[in-house]
Design an enzyme around this catalytic site. Structure first.
Site, PDB file in Angstrom:
ATOM      1  CD  GLU A 189      47.574  84.865  60.007  1.00 22.69           C
ATOM      2  OE1 GLU A 189      46.710  83.951  59.907  1.00 22.69           O
ATOM      3  OE2 GLU A 189      47.807  85.453  61.078  1.00 22.69           O
ATOM      4  CG  HIS A 241      50.751  87.701  61.189  1.00 23.15           C
ATOM      5  ND1 HIS A 241      50.467  86.341  61.213  1.00 23.15           N
ATOM      6  CD2 HIS A 241      52.030  87.838  61.611  1.00 23.15           C
ATOM      7  CE1 HIS A 241      51.546  85.690  61.643  1.00 23.15           C
ATOM      8  NE2 HIS A 241      52.502  86.570  61.876  1.00 23.15           N
ATOM      9  CB  SER A 246      55.877  85.682  61.066  1.00 25.59           C
ATOM     10  OG  SER A 246      55.286  86.439  62.096  1.00 25.59           O
TER      11      SER A 246
END
Length: 289
Positions: free
Chosen positions: A209, A182, A140
């Site tokens: 993800e 994401h 992330s």
């Protein structure tokens, strides 16, 4: 911005692999992505440091990754929590990195990684270990910070516009590219394209993800349950970015797009994807005349 003026990506300096994760990786099941990080870090003999600079909940994040890495057989997991920039000069943190065989950045806010770690003694130690062959991974925010110019924040599910995305200095582990994470889950194609046409990089990777790219020198491989979207703007013939106001829509012509699921590879030098051997199409049979 002039079209075609971007320099091509050359060979990367030999160094350790990178594992760049799109976020929300599996920590309860088979842990395909994190399992690959542990494997590259030395398996059960790995010595892993987890850097929690990006998160506002460092204790929880540290405990979470300690648990999953120990479940995968790692006996030596150490947490480096830099709450303030001065923490990045603490001798015991530097020693932990110098002894590490795997270095992992958690998610959170990528700007915090830059603020707390970049150009510190800790940063220098991390780069020395990476240059010596140690794997560096991030998820992330820990993925977003990998380029030299990173996405700081931006709108999801938006058409490409100048004001969709804010850019700033990244950590530079993988220069000359843009990373977004994401990706499919938050509909970020528009902001990745916007980022590419507004700054020098012309190759972008949108990572879903529970999916990662493993970068070894000039080649990367996709692992995980999702896909990686590759946007290659190097051959673009037109964009209108120089004539736009902030809230007006971008136009871009002749941009390449590749979608790469688990097992597929991409060469950073040739900018070409590679089909896994078992997936290669069977050539048609040529009938005799």
């Amino acid at each position: 911005m002039a079209i075609g003026g971007h320099p091509p990506m050359g060979d990367r300096t030999p160094q350790g692999p990178l594992i760049i994760i799109g976020g929300a990786e599996d920590k309860e099941g088979n842990c395909t992505v994190l399992r690959e990080f542990v494997r590259l870090a030395g398996g059960t003999k790995a010595r892993i440091v987890v850097l929690t600079a990006a998160t506002s909940m460092p204790r929880e994040a540290g405990d979470d990754y300690t648990r999953v890495f120990e479940r995968l057989g790692v006996e030596d997991v150490r947490i480096i929590d830099t709450e303030i920039r001065d923490d990045a000069d603490k001798p015991h943190f530097i020693e932990d990195v110098q002894q590490a065989s795997g270095i992992f950045f958690t998610g959170g806010d990528q700007a915090r990684i830059i603020e707390l770690i970049k150009e510190t003694t800790l940063d220098k130690a991390i780069r020395q270990r990476h240059a010596a062959g140690v794997v560096v991974g991030g998820t992330s925010a820990g993925a977003a910070m990998m380029p030299d110019i990173m996405i700081i924040e931006g709108e999801s599910k938006a058409s490409p516009r100048v004001d969709v995305v804010d850019m700033g200095p990244g950590m530079g582990f993988l220069p000359g590219i843009v990373i977004d994470q994401h990706f499919a889950q938050r509909g970020r194609l528009g902001r990745l394209v916007s980022a590419l046409v507004q700054q020098p990089a012309n190759l972008g990777f949108g990572i879903d993800e529970d999916t990662a790219i493993i970068v070894n020198e000039d080649e990367l491989e996709v692992v995980g349950s999702g896909s990686v979207t590759v946007v290659d703007e190097s051959g673009a013939t037109y964009n209108n970015v120089e004539h736009l106001l902030a809230d007006e829509h971008l136009a871009v012509h002749n941009v390449k797009l590749h979608i790469l699921p688990h097992g597929f590879r991409f060469n950073l030098k040739t900018r070409q994807p590679t089909v896994p051997q078992e997936e290669k199409p069977i050539p048609p049979v040529v009938q005799p005349v």
